[in-house]
Design a protein around this motif. Structure first.
Motif, mmCIF file in Angstrom:
data_model
loop_
_atom_site.group_PDB
_atom_site.id
_atom_site.type_symbol
_atom_site.label_atom_id
_atom_site.label_comp_id
_atom_site.label_asym_id
_atom_site.label_seq_id
_atom_site.Cartn_x
_atom_site.Cartn_y
_atom_site.Cartn_z
ATOM 1 N N LEU B 107 0.829 -1.207 0.000
ATOM 2 C CA LEU B 107 0.000 0.000 0.000
ATOM 3 C C LEU B 107 0.867 1.263 0.000
ATOM 4 N N ALA B 108 1.960 1.231 0.752
ATOM 5 C CA ALA B 108 2.864 2.387 0.801
ATOM 6 C C ALA B 108 3.418 2.688 -0.589
ATOM 7 N N ASP B 109 3.840 1.640 -1.288
ATOM 8 C CA ASP B 109 4.406 1.826 -2.635
ATOM 9 C C ASP B 109 3.350 2.379 -3.592
ATOM 10 N N ALA B 110 2.117 1.914 -3.436
ATOM 11 C CA ALA B 110 1.043 2.383 -4.323
ATOM 12 C C ALA B 110 0.822 3.886 -4.161
ATOM 13 N N HIS B 111 1.175 4.414 -2.995
ATOM 14 C CA HIS B 111 0.975 5.835 -2.750
ATOM 15 C C HIS B 111 2.291 6.607 -2.677
ATOM 16 N N GLY B 112 3.387 5.952 -2.998
ATOM 17 C CA GLY B 112 4.678 6.635 -3.032
ATOM 18 C C GLY B 112 5.095 7.216 -1.692
ATOM 19 N N VAL B 113 4.738 6.491 -0.613
ATOM 20 C CA VAL B 113 5.035 7.011 0.720
ATOM 21 C C VAL B 113 6.117 6.139 1.363
ATOM 22 N N ALA B 114 7.081 6.765 2.023
ATOM 23 C CA ALA B 114 8.222 6.053 2.589
ATOM 24 C C ALA B 114 7.984 5.693 4.051
ATOM 25 N N LEU B 115 8.463 4.514 4.469
ATOM 26 C CA LEU B 115 8.523 4.202 5.901
ATOM 27 C C LEU B 115 9.789 4.879 6.412
ATOM 28 N N ALA B 116 9.604 5.922 7.207
ATOM 29 C CA ALA B 116 10.730 6.796 7.540
ATOM 30 C C ALA B 116 11.352 6.483 8.892
ATOM 31 N N GLY B 117 10.654 5.710 9.719
ATOM 32 C CA GLY B 117 11.202 5.407 11.026
ATOM 33 C C GLY B 117 10.176 4.697 11.874
ATOM 34 N N GLY B 118 10.529 4.450 13.132
ATOM 35 C CA GLY B 118 9.590 3.770 14.005
ATOM 36 C C GLY B 118 10.257 3.249 15.250
ATOM 37 N N ASP B 119 9.645 2.238 15.850
ATOM 38 C CA ASP B 119 10.142 1.666 17.091
ATOM 39 C C ASP B 119 9.589 0.252 17.173
ATOM 40 N N THR B 120 10.363 -0.662 17.752
ATOM 41 C CA THR B 120 9.828 -1.991 18.015
ATOM 42 C C THR B 120 10.128 -2.343 19.453
ATOM 43 N N THR B 121 9.208 -3.073 20.071
ATOM 44 C CA THR B 121 9.402 -3.501 21.444
ATOM 45 C C THR B 121 8.612 -4.773 21.661
ATOM 46 N N ALA B 122 8.940 -5.520 22.714
ATOM 47 C CA ALA B 122 8.123 -6.660 23.101
ATOM 48 C C ALA B 122 6.921 -6.135 23.883
ATOM 49 N N GLY B 123 5.790 -6.805 23.759
ATOM 50 C CA GLY B 123 4.589 -6.390 24.490
ATOM 51 C C GLY B 123 3.354 -6.931 23.807
ATOM 52 N N PRO B 124 2.179 -6.748 24.437
ATOM 53 C CA PRO B 124 0.937 -7.160 23.792
ATOM 54 C C PRO B 124 0.808 -6.473 22.433
ATOM 55 N N LEU B 125 0.372 -7.227 21.427
ATOM 56 C CA LEU B 125 0.359 -6.738 20.039
ATOM 57 C C LEU B 125 -0.357 -5.386 19.908
#
Lengths: 320, 320
Positions: B107-125
């Motif tokens: 979906l991101a590619d279809a709209h030309g939008v970049a995943l620019a950053g984020g965070d990951t952690t353990a925890g309830p989904l």
């Protein structure tokens, strides 16, 4: 007390947000960029039982949730502009929310940053904050700019948050004054926002110490394709930590996370400028080593003897 | 399969991000604004058991998590630029993450939008996505611009997602083809990004239908300080929904959430321009009523008789 979603937002989080075209209350917040500036954006997610205990003081949690994001902006030299708060709550508890909002807004106000939007939902307690700041184009501090010969610096002191954690864990017995002081460092970290801005155009690279000095510094070295010699005995530490056995001091300063101090590099002839930037932002800084062309991180004591790292840095999926 | 936090990000989420000064891999992402534009920012948090079931297809979830944010950008007429993903995971499951990332990036590619950053952690989904887009200064579509006499429109069709939900709940028995088609609408909603941009400078207000038409429209009326007359029988619905009893059609079109269609207003003489914008963005639109000076929402059938709302809109802390 039962609160609806919109009532909850209105009551605790919808406040005038100067500096925004549009804040809470539409599908999006609207922000006007400062001409000639870039936006810097950081996201952090905090989970109950992982980043804080269920017994946490909600006011302290409101402070810390924002502080960790402002610290990321500080590490890039950004001026904070707006934050977005997404909140999953087991229940809408007015007293808890009021205290949480108080802690959050107190720190936000201190930095002139607006709560521009967010989301609330029912669910296991989870806080996700996205912070946006600005810096003049080309002046952002990145991890990739360290050069061989650069000096290596750190702000404030290292290791108090880890010392408090060890106190909580019962692996060390702390005098009550030391426990109170270090616990404050753990629960109410100070993002080095003014220092970050003062280092624009001066520091060659920067990162904030969130997972532990050795691990975070390794990111800078990898991104810059350089190495470093780190003076373990030069690492600044509080009197409370300095009163502990050396092995514990090493553990806390080298691998303790949650310090939110800035580690940065500067040109070899920039000591006076660094000290002036630090003084101008009311932040202490300490020179702790130098960048080398040879890759790898070499940690030595005051006699120049290698210091063995006392443990690995923190990884959220590989527990130390 | 055990994965570390950094390895997880590198393997599934760190891809080239065109249009960014700096993407994943520093304390902040760095974005260069388009001169003369404003930034529009939206955050949504999705929680397991609340917004999706533990049995959800992770690829569909990756799509939907991004779609709901792009829908907010669409409702403001923004061009998507960058998204930030924070992810709490019970465990690092490579197959699950691979499918989730596939759905998200498609979906991101279809709209030309970049995943620019984020965070990951353990925890309830828990998935928290912050999306950023741009629109020329002053041309953002807001909830507050509706004027008495304006026409009221909606894109696509309403109610399929709710019909699928009732099918899952077992309150209605759907033919397999209808269940498959409406389930697709629920699990893979289409954000009306192109339509939102085409409506810049034309629509006087807009919102996306996430909580249900009546509830979402009420936000526009309150923000604009106007009322509306809504033609219940004019609401566009799929053949699958039209085959159901009228009371269920009303429930699904008027109060069903998760449609992610755009509801918008336009000047009374703007019908041709609205239809041209819709055609130019390959999106169907239907005129469903008009804005009144008198406050309140009046819902009538084809005979002009009042239609009683079949239920309340969705609130995350007050379950319907």
């Amino acid at each position: 007390m039962a609160l609806g979603e919109f009532e909850l937002i209105r009551r605790f989080f919808d406040r005038p947000a100067p500096g925004l075209v549009r804040g809470i209350g539409d599908d999006c917040a609207v922000l006007a960029p400062t001409p000639g500036h870039h936006w810097l954006v950081s996201t952090d997610m905090l989970v109950e039982g992982r980043h804080f205990l269920s017994t946490v003081d909600p006011e302290a949690l409101g402070h810390k949730a924002l502080a960790v994001n402002l610290s990321d902006l500080a590490a890039c030299g950004a001026t904070p502009r707006a934050v977005f708060l997404a909140l999953a709550l087991p229940r809408a508890d007015a007293a808890w929310l009021e205290a949480f909002a108080r802690g959050l807004f107190q720190l936000a106000d201190a930095h002139g940053v607006a709560l521009a939007g967010g989301d609330t939902t029912a669910g296991p307690l989870n806080l996700c904050i996205t912070a946006m700041g600005e810096a003049p184009a080309g002046q952002s501090l990145l991890r990739s700019g360290a050069q061989p010969g650069d000096t290596l610096w750190v702000s404030g002191t290292l290791g108090d948050a880890r010392l408090a954690l060890e106190g909580f864990r019962g692996t060390v017995s702390l005098p009550s004054e030391a426990f109170a002081a270090t616990r404050l460092r753990m629960e109410r970290p100070t993002p080095r926002v003014a220092l970050g801005q003062a280092l624009r155009g001066l520091a060659t690279s920067a990162i904030d110490v969130s997972d532990g000095l050795l691990g975070d510094l390794a990111h800078v070295l990898a991104a810059s394709n350089v190495g470093a010699e780190l003076q373990a005995d030069a690492l600044p530490r509080s009197a409370h930590l300095a009163a502990q056995p050396l092995h514990l001091q090493r553990l806390c300063t080298l691998t303790g996370g949650d310090d939110y101090e800035l580690v940065f590099t500067a040109p070899a002839d920039g000591d006076d400028a660094v000290r002036a930037a630090a003084a101008g932002s009311d932040t202490s800084v300490t020179r702790i080593g130098r960048i080398t062309a040879e890759p790898g991180l070499c940690c030595v004591d005051a006699q120049g003897q290698p210091v063995r790292a006392p443990g690995a840095s923190f990884d959220h999926f590989r527990q130390t």
